[in-house]
Design a protein around this motif. Sequence first.
Motif, short mmCIF file in Angstrom:
data_model
loop_
_atom_site.label_atom_id
_atom_site.label_comp_id
_atom_site.label_asym_id
_atom_site.label_seq_id
_atom_site.Cartn_x
_atom_site.Cartn_y
_atom_site.Cartn_z
N PRO A 170 -9.97 4.47 6.51
CA PRO A 170 -9.02 4.72 7.05
C PRO A 170 -8.74 3.37 7.62
O PRO A 170 -9.05 2.41 7.98
CB PRO A 170 -9.80 5.01 8.61
N ALA A 171 -7.35 3.07 7.53
CA ALA A 171 -6.67 1.57 7.80
C ALA A 171 -5.69 1.87 9.59
O ALA A 171 -5.09 2.66 9.99
CB ALA A 171 -5.58 0.92 6.60
N LYS A 172 -4.55 0.15 9.80
CA LYS A 172 -4.24 0.30 10.97
C LYS A 172 -3.08 1.55 10.63
O LYS A 172 -2.19 1.92 9.76
CB LYS A 172 -3.79 -0.31 11.69
N ALA A 173 -2.68 2.78 11.69
CA ALA A 173 -0.99 3.06 11.19
C ALA A 173 -0.09 2.83 10.97
O ALA A 173 -0.22 1.28 10.62
CB ALA A 173 -1.50 4.13 13.01
N THR A 174 0.77 2.87 9.72
CA THR A 174 1.41 2.57 9.63
C THR A 174 2.92 3.33 9.69
O THR A 174 2.98 4.80 9.82
CB THR A 174 2.10 2.68 7.85
N THR A 175 4.07 3.03 9.48
CA THR A 175 5.33 3.96 9.53
C THR A 175 5.05 4.92 8.45
O THR A 175 5.32 4.47 7.58
CB THR A 175 6.23 3.24 9.71
N PRO A 176 5.95 5.68 8.79
CA PRO A 176 6.27 6.78 7.68
C PRO A 176 7.02 5.47 6.52
O PRO A 176 6.57 6.18 5.35
CB PRO A 176 7.20 7.97 8.05
N GLU A 177 8.37 5.48 6.81
CA GLU A 177 8.82 4.19 5.66
C GLU A 177 7.85 3.45 4.87
O GLU A 177 7.47 3.41 3.47
CB GLU A 177 10.25 3.73 6.32
N VAL A 178 7.05 3.04 5.49
CA VAL A 178 6.07 2.02 5.25
C VAL A 178 4.85 2.61 4.23
O VAL A 178 4.78 2.55 2.55
CB VAL A 178 4.97 1.25 6.09
N GLU A 179 4.53 3.55 4.17
CA GLU A 179 3.92 4.71 3.98
C GLU A 179 4.52 4.94 2.34
O GLU A 179 3.98 5.13 1.64
CB GLU A 179 2.96 5.65 4.54
N GLN A 180 5.62 5.14 2.73
CA GLN A 180 6.24 5.95 1.45
C GLN A 180 6.40 4.64 -0.26
O GLN A 180 5.88 4.42 -1.13
CB GLN A 180 7.21 6.33 1.29
#
Length: 220
Positions: free
Chosen positions: A122-132
């Motif tokens: 697990p890593a620090k949460a990212t926005t959906p845009e960044v995940e894409q």
Amino acid sequence: MSNLHPFPGSSFPGSAAGAPAPSLPLPFDPAMPPALRSRMLREALPEALQRLLDGGQVGRHSRFTDDGFAGVVEEWTPPDEVTPRHAALARRALAEIDDGILAPAPANHLLGRVLALLSHFPAKATTPEVEQLLAMDWADDLGEFPAWAIDQAARIWRRTRKWRPSIAEIRALCEEACTAERGLADRLRAIATAGDRTGDGGAGAAAVRPVLASAVRRMR
């Protein structure tokens, strides 16, 4: 994922010296130890091709990039006796390796495997845009590798590392996984090229030697 099959000989028009052509599909099981897997694949080829593979010349030289020394490059040149019939056998085997064993992983499989691997770290949460965008980067940078090599790289990382992988680290494991198969494909491609040149009458054979040396395997 297993593609292990019996390998009876079969006749093939134009085969060298009446040698049997490789039956399809070639025997391959990525779960086998690499050395055994590579040996079985090589031994499944017609004897005429095996003799050429054993008789080529290997040269090595250092490779440098803008960042400095980048390792040793191995260049393999096939023997002089390659014929158009050898080339036909080599192309048949090469097509099976390229289109089957080394075929790039389907996008869904690749992204699913990467997502599963990263979920273990697990890593620090990212926005959906960044995940894409991250997913697109992984797909772009691993898209050349077969599914079995990506699976193997993920398995090794899960079992031996405690931190989240980078793309470069997984790429290195993928490259290592299919080094033998890529090397064999490069040599078959060099045989096919040499045989085609011979079929043109052999003119300029000496001049094309440097071109044949383009079948390169990096020694890591």
